[in-house]
Design a protein around this motif. Structure first.
Motif, short mmCIF file in Angstrom:
data_model
loop_
_atom_site.label_atom_id
_atom_site.label_comp_id
_atom_site.label_asym_id
_atom_site.label_seq_id
_atom_site.Cartn_x
_atom_site.Cartn_y
_atom_site.Cartn_z
N ILE A 58 -50.21 -17.34 70.94
CA ILE A 58 -50.16 -16.22 71.89
C ILE A 58 -48.85 -15.46 71.74
N CYS A 59 -47.72 -16.15 71.89
CA CYS A 59 -46.41 -15.49 71.81
C CYS A 59 -45.85 -15.47 70.40
N ARG A 60 -46.43 -16.21 69.45
CA ARG A 60 -46.00 -16.28 68.05
C ARG A 60 -44.61 -16.85 67.89
N LYS A 61 -44.11 -17.57 68.87
CA LYS A 61 -42.81 -18.23 68.79
C LYS A 61 -43.03 -19.74 68.73
N VAL A 62 -41.95 -20.48 68.44
CA VAL A 62 -42.05 -21.94 68.40
C VAL A 62 -42.49 -22.45 69.76
N MET A 63 -43.46 -23.33 69.76
CA MET A 63 -44.07 -23.78 71.02
C MET A 63 -43.08 -24.54 71.89
N VAL A 64 -43.16 -24.25 73.18
CA VAL A 64 -42.42 -24.98 74.20
C VAL A 64 -43.44 -25.70 75.07
N TYR A 65 -43.32 -27.02 75.18
CA TYR A 65 -44.34 -27.84 75.84
C TYR A 65 -45.72 -27.54 75.22
N PRO A 66 -45.92 -27.92 73.97
CA PRO A 66 -47.17 -27.58 73.27
C PRO A 66 -48.39 -28.24 73.89
N ILE A 67 -49.47 -27.50 73.90
CA ILE A 67 -50.76 -27.98 74.42
C ILE A 67 -51.82 -27.73 73.35
N THR A 68 -52.63 -28.73 73.08
CA THR A 68 -53.73 -28.61 72.12
C THR A 68 -55.05 -28.62 72.86
N THR A 69 -55.81 -27.56 72.73
CA THR A 69 -57.09 -27.44 73.41
C THR A 69 -58.15 -28.30 72.72
N PRO A 70 -59.29 -28.56 73.36
CA PRO A 70 -60.36 -29.33 72.70
C PRO A 70 -60.89 -28.67 71.43
N CYS A 71 -60.69 -27.36 71.27
CA CYS A 71 -61.12 -26.69 70.05
C CYS A 71 -60.04 -26.68 68.99
N ALA A 72 -58.97 -27.50 69.17
CA ALA A 72 -57.90 -27.73 68.19
C ALA A 72 -57.01 -26.52 67.98
N HIS A 73 -56.77 -25.70 69.02
CA HIS A 73 -55.81 -24.62 68.95
C HIS A 73 -54.58 -25.01 69.76
N ASN A 74 -53.41 -24.52 69.34
CA ASN A 74 -52.15 -24.94 69.94
C ASN A 74 -51.46 -23.74 70.59
N PHE A 75 -50.97 -23.95 71.82
CA PHE A 75 -50.29 -22.92 72.58
C PHE A 75 -49.14 -23.53 73.35
#
Length: 636
Positions: free
Chosen positions: A509-526
């Protein structure tokens, strides 16, 4: 290093399945071990009944051995260290076993490394990933990682074996796993790329030739396939594929090399993802818009698409069973029909696949997100997965009762697959056992040597001349088409492996290094804040009512920002991927230490220069020429 056997009975040290006579079971924990891979195996048959594994026993030295006599002092220190681990109440039993295993393997590994080696090992990014990204089942670095909604990572095969035992809870925290995730696990492509890059960095540091890693950014994509004014509906029935960006003919066999890519000079890379089949056509990976097979019955097949069109398809990544075309009634105005009404035969496109089987031609394979039953399908769009070779083809009775043509595809590409973290490509592998061949008919198997085969140079190549093209090469040098096709120039920067890895761990979403990364059930990281901010102000349910009548509460659909999967249930209690966060923090910490070291070196150089300045000033004072005024007014 001593390691036990995994759940499938395969030794994790030698990667082989030992026979029953070479398997030892610990009397305490009943864990199977490979006797040949043990440092101190039992000498007599009677000792096997009372044998304890290295994790359960304090130490296992032979009673009368010159080796044990020379290492008595080391054994005493080892026992003290193991007892210290046992007395630590802050550790779980699993953590204690892991520490005991590392301690025992380090004690038998020989002399300790030098300080320079320790520093090098400390700075190795692969060690960071090996420490953080470890499967809880096999205790090895993740292979084809799968991330559960609770934020824990496992190997795909280990996860499927766990689910196959009828267990529907996370093996690490015992949180319930959603049924859809259990039946259709998705591979976390971010972790796959990160582990592969770390392995490439270690191989290049070891003195080998550095391997070029191609990363295609979304902003460097070519112009999308355009549509006509009549193509207003989502189906793109009247859409046009746009200009073809490669210079290969439509009947080109094998990979598309860099010399046939005038735009990027890279060729079609394994792992490239396009929005739809129209964009995939523009790069020549698979030309048909709708059909799953591209080829000619007298020439062979160039490519196939896996999109879940037939129920008989089976996808196992490095090999899959493909169902031919036909057998469905499309007469009249029937555009689509999923019900089979007659038998398939080896003709037309099915015959093209059989010709490629007999000749041993490489076949390009693309996977579509529409194949929901496969763990190797992409989450969105269409992905190029390299070239495969058809080893056998036959006919059998399908699930719907009619005969279907079947093909065994085995991967044979020089580049690693998108779902694996291996650095090198495929090697010749044994063919899988196909049970349905017992009742099959019209079995066709190649008897001669294939045209595309593995060479002594450790690569796949054409052993026989490729088939001559029978079609005209697409003209891609028209300067008038600048509105459809723009020039793409990749800018390569000399950045470290850590910076590349941190770039991979960027939020979608923000295209920056993830802070508190979350992986959704569809294997995407935000990032956690970005994902929650994308749905801020939206409620999970909405009330429905018409006047005095009250209807049932309806659940709101919340689609993933990167795909169309509903993640409303996941958003109610999103869990941070702690293992991934630990890797990011370790990489950032080491990057900051490197910058501090560079700054300190720069400051030391400035101090050295400043120390040399007084000498220059003193020399200037003693020099009579320096005492003369520079301005003419000062002479008067």
């Amino acid at each position: 290093m001593e390691l036990p056997c995994d759940g499938a009975g395969i030794c994790m040290a030698c990667k082989n399945k030992p026979p029953n006579e070479e398997t030892l079971n610990c009397k305490t924990c009943a864990t199977p071990w490979h006797a040949t891979c043990l440092v101190y195996p039992p000498q007599e048959l009677a000792d096997t009944l009372q044998w304890e594994c290295p994790d359960c026993s304090m130490i296992n030295p032979p009673s009368t051995s010159a080796v044990a006599a020379g290492r008595s002092e080391e054994a005493g220190e080892l026992i003290a260290s193991i007892r210290k681990i046992e007395d630590d109440k802050s550790l779980t039993e699993q953590e204690k076993a892991k520490k005991r295993q590392k301690l025992l393997s380090g004690a038998t590994a020989g002399p300790s490394p030098s300080d320079g080696d320790e520093k090098k090992e400390k700075n190795d990014v692969l060690d960071i990933l090996d420490k953080e990204l470890t499967c809880s089942f096999c205790m090895q670095m993740l292979d084809r990682p799968v991330t559960t909604p609770c934020g824990h990572n496992f190997c795909l095969k280990c996860f499927q074996r766990w689910i196959g035992q009828g267990k529907r809870t996370c093996a690490y925290c015992r949180v319930q796993i959603p049924p859809k995730m259990a039946s259709q696990p998705r591979i976390n492509s971010t972790l796959v790329i990160a582990i592969r890059m770390a392995r490439m960095s270690r191989s290049s540091n070891a003195g080998g030739a550095p391997k070029v890693y191609h990363f295609v950014q979304n902003q460097n994509r070519p112009d999308k396939a355009y549509t006509t004014e009549r193509a207003k509906r989502a189906g793109k029935a009247n859409a046009c594929s746009g200009k073809i960006f490669v210079t290969v003919p439509p009947d080109h066999f094998g990979p598309i090399p860099a010399e046939n890519d005038p735009e990027r000079n890279m060729g079609v890379l394994v792992g490239e993802i396009w929005e739809d089949r129209l964009a995939c056509r523009q790069w020549g990976a698979h030309l048909p818009h709708v059909a799953g097979i591209a080829g000619q019955s007298t020439h062979g097949s160039q490519s196939v698409a896996l999109s879940g069109g037939y129920l008989d398809d089976e996808d196992h990544g490095e090999w899959f069973l493909y169902t031919g075309s036909g057998g469905r009634d499309l007469s009249g105005n029937k555009r689509t029909n999923k019900d089979q009404s007659f038998d398939q035969k080896f003709d037309k496109m099915n015959e093209a696949l059989r010709v490629s089987c007999l000749k041993g031609y490489p076949v390009r394979v693309v996977r579509s997100h529409k194949e929901k039953r496969s763990s190797y399908a992409p989450e969105t769009g269409v992905r190029y997965d390299g070239v495969y070779r058809i080893e056998k083809c036959w006919r059998k009775n399908g699930i719907q009762g009619f005969k279907v043509c079947r093909y065994l595809f085995v991967r044979c590409d020089n580049e690693p697959a998108p779902w694996t973290s291996d650095v090198q490509g495929d090697r010749p592998r044994a063919h899988p056992v196909i049970k349905e061949l017992k009742n099959a008919i019209d079995i066709t198997e190649r008897k001669g040597s294939p045209s595309w085969d593995y060479d002594e140079k450790s690569c796949w190549m054409w052993k026989k001349p490729p088939p001559v093209s029978k079609k005209r090469v697409a003209d891609s040098g028209d300067p008038e088409d600048s509105k459809v096709m723009r020039t793409i120039k990749r800018q390569r920067q000399n950045v470290s492996v850590r910076e590349k890895l941190l770039k991979e761990f960027s939020c979608q979403i923000c295209r920056k290094v993830m802070v508190y990364p979350i992986t959704t059930p569809c294997a995407h990281n935000f990032c956690k804040a970005c994902l929650e901010g994308a749905f801020a102000g939206q409620s999970f349910t909405r009330q429905r009512g018409q006047g005095r009548r009250t209807l049932r509460v309806q659940k709101n659909v919340m689609k993933c920002p990167s795909c169309i999967i509903d993640i409303a249930d996941f958003l109610q209690n999103p869990q941070v991927n702690r293992e991934l966060m630990g890797v990011i923090e370790s990489l950032q910490r080491q990057a900051e230490e490197e910058k501090m070291d560079e700054n300190s070196e720069g400051c030391s150089e400035e101090i050295d220069n400043a120390i040399e300045q007084p000498d220059l000033v003193s020399d200037a004072v003693n020099d009579p020429i320096a005492e003369e005024p520079k301005d003419e007014s000062q002479k008067l």
